[in-house]
Write an enzyme that holds these catalytic residues in place. Structure first.
Site, PDB file in Angstrom:
ATOM      1  CB  VAL A   1      -0.956   0.014   1.204  1.00 52.29           C
ATOM      2  CG1 VAL A   1      -1.780   1.298   1.218  1.00 52.29           C
ATOM      3  CG2 VAL A   1      -1.890  -1.195   1.151  1.00 52.29           C
ATOM      4  CE1 TYR A   2       4.969   5.884   2.820  1.00 52.35           C
ATOM      5  CE2 TYR A   2       6.768   4.296   2.684  1.00 52.35           C
ATOM      6  CZ  TYR A   2       6.325   5.603   2.831  1.00 52.35           C
ATOM      7  OH  TYR A   2       7.238   6.615   2.993  1.00 52.35           O
ATOM      8  CB  ALA A   3       5.844   0.426  -1.883  1.00 46.83           C
TER       9      ALA A   3
ATOM     10  CB  SER B   1       0.588   5.520  -1.809  1.00 45.62           C
ATOM     11  OG  SER B   1       1.619   5.632  -0.841  1.00 45.62           O
ATOM     12  CE  LYS B   2       5.324   8.878   0.380  1.00 45.84           C
ATOM     13  NZ  LYS B   2       5.261  10.358   0.428  1.00 45.84           N
TER      14      LYS B   2
END
Length: 246
Positions: free
Chosen positions: A151-153, A155-156
């Protein structure tokens, strides 16, 4: 940067705080934003104590309206924005099957949607004036796969593609858009979320073999925001101790 107005999101701690302080040291009028008023005012006081110019605007950035409101409030407070640092972010980690929809939505809201609409509110004015700088703060894990960071990766990674798209859209009008992709950095947030031992284990995989300090990431951001980088458009600058190079 004397006479320039810089808006730094997520500037009450960590990389954002270090960046706001450095830009102010270089002469910019910095608008510090974040959710915590006490910490925000502390950053402003520290900047003013060293002779810099800064103001604080409280902002809980989750929606397009939040982004537009912040852009308008900054313009009213300090004037046209010359430098935008999209630093505010949240990190959501865990197995894909275990991620709650609300957590997924929150991560994409602040990491992707808010920068998108901030740029939409600010970049056209920069383009009309024929000058402006936008620096987005990404992460090294947007460049390679790691279990638990989907999720985090992602989004970035979306933010990095937006960086290139905005460079193509606004670059011909004098607006430079770039991004910095930090590696493990010693901040209040990362220390609380990961712990020093895990940060050091991550850092050990890179040639530098150490954790970065927020000021080191801020120096890279300030380089891209400075006129000395006038010929730099659309790059993702890794500041990760060499992790993505090996």
């Amino acid at each position: 940067m004397s006479g320039k107005v810089a808006l730094v999101t997520g500037a009450t701690s960590g990389i954002g705080r270090a960046t706001a302080t450095l830009l102010a040291e270089r002469g910019a009028h910095v608008v510090v934003t974040g959710r915590d008023t006490t910490r925000g005012e502390q950053v402003v006081d520290e900047i003013r104590a060293i002779g810099g110019t800064a103001d604080f605007l409280a902002a809980a950035l989750t929606t397009a309206d939040d982004a537009r409101t912040l852009a308008d409030a900054t313009h009213e407070l300090a004037g046209p924005i010359d430098i935008l640092i999209n630093n505010a972010a949240i990190a959501v980690f865990g197995a894909t099957a275990a991620i709650a929809e609300a957590d997924f939505d929150a991560c994409y809201a602040i990491n992707v949607k808010v920068p998108f609409f901030l740029v939409g509110a600010i970049a056209p004015g920069m383009a009309e004036r024929g000058r402006g700088v936008i620096v987005n703060v990404s992460t090294m894990v947007a460049s390679f796969g790691t279990a638990g960071s989907a999720v985090y990766a992602s989004s970035k990674a979306a933010l990095e593609l937006l960086t290139k798209s905005w460079a193509a859209e606004y670059g011909p009008h004098g607006v430079r858009v770039n991004a910095v992709a930090p590696g493990p950095t010693r901040t209040e947030g990362t220390t609380a979320q990961y712990g020093i031992d895990r940060l050091e284990a991550l850092a050990a995989r890179a040639p530098a073999r150490r954790i970065a300090e927020p000021t080191e990431i801020a120096q890279a951001i300030a380089y891209l925001a400075d006129e000395h980088a006038d010929f730099v458009h659309g790059i993702i600058l890794p500041v990760d101790g060499g992790r993505t190079a090996v």
